[in-house]
Design a protein around this motif. Sequence first.
Motif, PDB file in Angstrom:
ATOM      1  N   UNK A   1      46.318  38.961  28.492  1.00  0.00           N
ATOM      2  CA  UNK A   1      45.644  40.208  28.110  1.00  0.00           C
ATOM      3  C   UNK A   1      44.420  39.934  27.257  1.00  0.00           C
ATOM      4  N   UNK A   2      44.539  39.000  26.316  1.00  0.00           N
ATOM      5  CA  UNK A   2      43.398  38.675  25.446  1.00  0.00           C
ATOM      6  C   UNK A   2      42.245  38.127  26.264  1.00  0.00           C
ATOM      7  N   UNK A   3      42.552  37.248  27.227  1.00  0.00           N
ATOM      8  CA  UNK A   3      41.503  36.683  28.074  1.00  0.00           C
ATOM      9  C   UNK A   3      40.829  37.773  28.892  1.00  0.00           C
ATOM     10  N   UNK A   4      41.599  38.760  29.336  1.00  0.00           N
ATOM     11  CA  UNK A   4      41.027  39.863  30.107  1.00  0.00           C
ATOM     12  C   UNK A   4      40.039  40.650  29.258  1.00  0.00           C
ATOM     13  N   UNK A   5      40.379  40.866  27.976  1.00  0.00           N
ATOM     14  CA  UNK A   5      39.465  41.578  27.080  1.00  0.00           C
ATOM     15  C   UNK A   5      38.187  40.799  26.844  1.00  0.00           C
ATOM     16  N   UNK A   6      38.303  39.488  26.653  1.00  0.00           N
ATOM     17  CA  UNK A   6      37.123  38.652  26.468  1.00  0.00           C
ATOM     18  C   UNK A   6      36.259  38.636  27.720  1.00  0.00           C
ATOM     19  N   UNK A   7      36.909  38.624  28.883  1.00  0.00           N
ATOM     20  CA  UNK A   7      36.165  38.637  30.141  1.00  0.00           C
ATOM     21  C   UNK A   7      35.372  39.924  30.292  1.00  0.00           C
ATOM     22  N   UNK A   8      35.986  41.047  29.959  1.00  0.00           N
ATOM     23  CA  UNK A   8      35.294  42.330  30.040  1.00  0.00           C
ATOM     24  C   UNK A   8      34.056  42.323  29.148  1.00  0.00           C
ATOM     25  N   UNK A   9      34.211  41.817  27.936  1.00  0.00           N
ATOM     26  CA  UNK A   9      33.075  41.733  27.014  1.00  0.00           C
ATOM     27  C   UNK A   9      31.966  40.873  27.617  1.00  0.00           C
ATOM     28  N   UNK A  10      32.336  39.719  28.174  1.00  0.00           N
ATOM     29  CA  UNK A  10      31.341  38.807  28.727  1.00  0.00           C
ATOM     30  C   UNK A  10      30.618  39.430  29.919  1.00  0.00           C
ATOM     31  N   UNK A  11      31.363  40.146  30.778  1.00  0.00           N
ATOM     32  CA  UNK A  11      30.735  40.805  31.926  1.00  0.00           C
ATOM     33  C   UNK A  11      29.746  41.869  31.474  1.00  0.00           C
ATOM     34  N   UNK A  12      30.113  42.625  30.459  1.00  0.00           N
ATOM     35  CA  UNK A  12      29.218  43.685  29.970  1.00  0.00           C
ATOM     36  C   UNK A  12      27.974  43.101  29.312  1.00  0.00           C
ATOM     37  N   UNK A  13      28.128  41.983  28.609  1.00  0.00           N
ATOM     38  CA  UNK A  13      26.971  41.379  27.964  1.00  0.00           C
ATOM     39  C   UNK A  13      26.042  40.715  28.970  1.00  0.00           C
ATOM     40  N   UNK A  14      26.579  40.227  30.069  1.00  0.00           N
ATOM     41  CA  UNK A  14      25.738  39.572  31.074  1.00  0.00           C
ATOM     42  C   UNK A  14      24.744  40.558  31.661  1.00  0.00           C
ATOM     43  N   UNK A  15      25.243  41.704  32.105  1.00  0.00           N
ATOM     44  CA  UNK A  15      24.388  42.787  32.603  1.00  0.00           C
ATOM     45  C   UNK A  15      25.314  43.938  32.970  1.00  0.00           C
ATOM     46  N   UNK A  16      25.033  45.111  32.436  1.00  0.00           N
ATOM     47  CA  UNK A  16      25.932  46.224  32.716  1.00  0.00           C
ATOM     48  C   UNK A  16      25.218  47.557  32.582  1.00  0.00           C
ATOM     49  N   UNK A  17      25.337  48.366  33.617  1.00  0.00           N
ATOM     50  CA  UNK A  17      24.980  49.788  33.555  1.00  0.00           C
ATOM     51  C   UNK A  17      26.265  50.601  33.433  1.00  0.00           C
ATOM     52  N   UNK A  18      27.302  49.980  32.898  1.00  0.00           N
ATOM     53  CA  UNK A  18      28.658  50.479  33.000  1.00  0.00           C
ATOM     54  C   UNK A  18      29.332  49.712  34.118  1.00  0.00           C
ATOM     55  N   UNK A  19      30.597  49.376  33.957  1.00  0.00           N
ATOM     56  CA  UNK A  19      31.322  48.601  34.970  1.00  0.00           C
ATOM     57  C   UNK A  19      32.401  49.479  35.588  1.00  0.00           C
ATOM     58  N   UNK A  20      32.520  49.401  36.912  1.00  0.00           N
ATOM     59  CA  UNK A  20      33.427  50.272  37.652  1.00  0.00           C
ATOM     60  C   UNK A  20      33.874  49.532  38.917  1.00  0.00           C
ATOM     61  N   UNK A  21      35.116  49.747  39.376  1.00  0.00           N
ATOM     62  CA  UNK A  21      35.575  49.011  40.566  1.00  0.00           C
ATOM     63  C   UNK A  21      35.024  49.527  41.885  1.00  0.00           C
ATOM     64  N   UNK A  22      33.941  50.276  41.824  1.00  0.00           N
ATOM     65  CA  UNK A  22      33.275  50.707  43.049  1.00  0.00           C
ATOM     66  C   UNK A  22      34.172  51.555  43.917  1.00  0.00           C
ATOM     67  N   UNK A  23      34.171  51.241  45.223  1.00  0.00           N
ATOM     68  CA  UNK A  23      34.988  51.999  46.168  1.00  0.00           C
ATOM     69  C   UNK A  23      36.326  51.316  46.437  1.00  0.00           C
ATOM     70  N   UNK A  24      36.636  50.231  45.723  1.00  0.00           N
ATOM     71  CA  UNK A  24      37.896  49.538  45.953  1.00  0.00           C
ATOM     72  C   UNK A  24      39.096  50.463  45.762  1.00  0.00           C
ATOM     73  N   UNK A  25      38.981  51.397  44.802  1.00  0.00           N
ATOM     74  CA  UNK A  25      40.070  52.339  44.521  1.00  0.00           C
ATOM     75  C   UNK A  25      39.928  53.637  45.320  1.00  0.00           C
ATOM     76  N   UNK A  26      38.962  53.673  46.204  1.00  0.00           N
ATOM     77  CA  UNK A  26      38.708  54.896  46.953  1.00  0.00           C
ATOM     78  C   UNK A  26      37.445  55.578  46.460  1.00  0.00           C
TER      79      UNK A  26
END
Length: 493
Positions: free
Chosen positions: A195-220
């Motif tokens: 879980x901790x690694x998942x939180x760090x990953x989210x932070x890293x993804x947002x810092x790399x470049x983010x207009x907001x992160x969303x799973x797109x159409x994967x969930x419908x």
Amino acid sequence: AIVQDIGICRLIRRISPDFPIHGSTQMTVTSPAGVEFAKQLGCNLVVLARENSIPEIRAIRAGAGGDSVAAAPAGQASVLPLEVFVHGALCVAYSGQCLTSESLGGRSANRGECAQACRMPYELISDGQKVELGDRRYLLSPQDLAGLEVLPELVAAGVASLKIEGRLKSPEYVASITRVYRKALDALGGGKADTAAAGNSRYELEMAFSRGLYPGWFRGVQNLELAHARFGKKRGVLVGEVVRVERDRVLVRSTGPVKLGDGVGFDAGRPDEAEEGGRVYEVRPRLPGSDELWLAFGHGAVDFSRIKAGDFVWKTDDPELNRELRKTFEGEAVRFQRPIRAEVHGHAGGPLTLILADDEGHAAKVQSAVPLAVAEKRPLAAEFLRDQLGRLGGTPFRLGDLANHLEGEVILPMSELNRLRRDAAAQLESLRAQPKRWRLAGSGSELADKPDDRSTFNAAPGPIPRFALHDPQSANPVLIVMVRNLAQLTAAL
């Protein structure tokens, strides 16, 4: 070649039987029939349309010949690997087939020149009346795709390859995003959940470049969530909200980490206007243990009169993270070593032959200048050879399997064995650096003599000719019928 155009696929296959073709996401493959059609065109892999949900991907995989990408069912042709876009900017147009940029500015998005018309603010007119949108004016700007949370489902659905969008992105972005997904895949393969690694990953993804992160159409389809409409540019990590503004500092209710040196920006809901922001020079809690922080900046860096309570605070730059990322790719140090196989052959009085080979068909063969001698003690045993030949530091290789075919107990000077290892590794690295060579269906002169052979009308391989309307060599007139519904098609047939 990543190809959208059917004619180009046919042309490539006519010229070369093995040149790799990947069906582009702009082929808009959304069904097993689409995968089969791409296979008939000669594609080696299909990048599915971005609008497919995970259940749809699973159905495509199953309908295209199997639930696994490892092998096709017995007696059945091989299954095409499926690739999906898993991270990066999403185009508001269906499967990225946008004509808006070219229509408005003459820059074709389909030729890599997108002017990002979808990232602009728009007005909304309903029944001739302007609708007040408040701070939600970026109506065509989707959030960035992030499939990290659905990665286990994508793997289970039979996806073979992940595609990361990286147009005009920095080396730090590439290093960050690829390592996050690599770690997640490795953890998934090992059955780990952190879980901790998942939180760090989210932070890293947002810092790399983010207009907001969303799973797109994967969930419908959830378009109102996909496009929040508040902004269309990079934001980063939301770290708080302004509580109070003073002459030379700002009090922020913190929701994320802020430290000295970080770059922050203040979001007043008008991203089309110049926004205030700067690098943090001081971070101090209002009270011990409080989640409210005083932030101060360099002299003159921020116009505090333009900041008000309620503004969101975004972290836009993390120098410490950037330094960590640059360490992963700067310099000449080898970052990854792939396994190679080694074989040794020889007998007393003859040379020692060393062969190093990779999994892509490259093989380097070298022989000793000194003949092997009968060993009175410490012969070249497998354990000793593994130790000496495995010293591949500074090369992009590591020793995997070792086959010892030496006859009898023989020995070779250590210096000569080390030279063989170095020469073979250098030769293998040189072979891997050479461009791949693909087979031609015929020589260039043959193709030039018969230009019709390169026509997309009669150049299709396999069963494709059934789609041909007529024989291009015939002078007979041709009737082409347009149909708009099934009844018309039946009548025409």
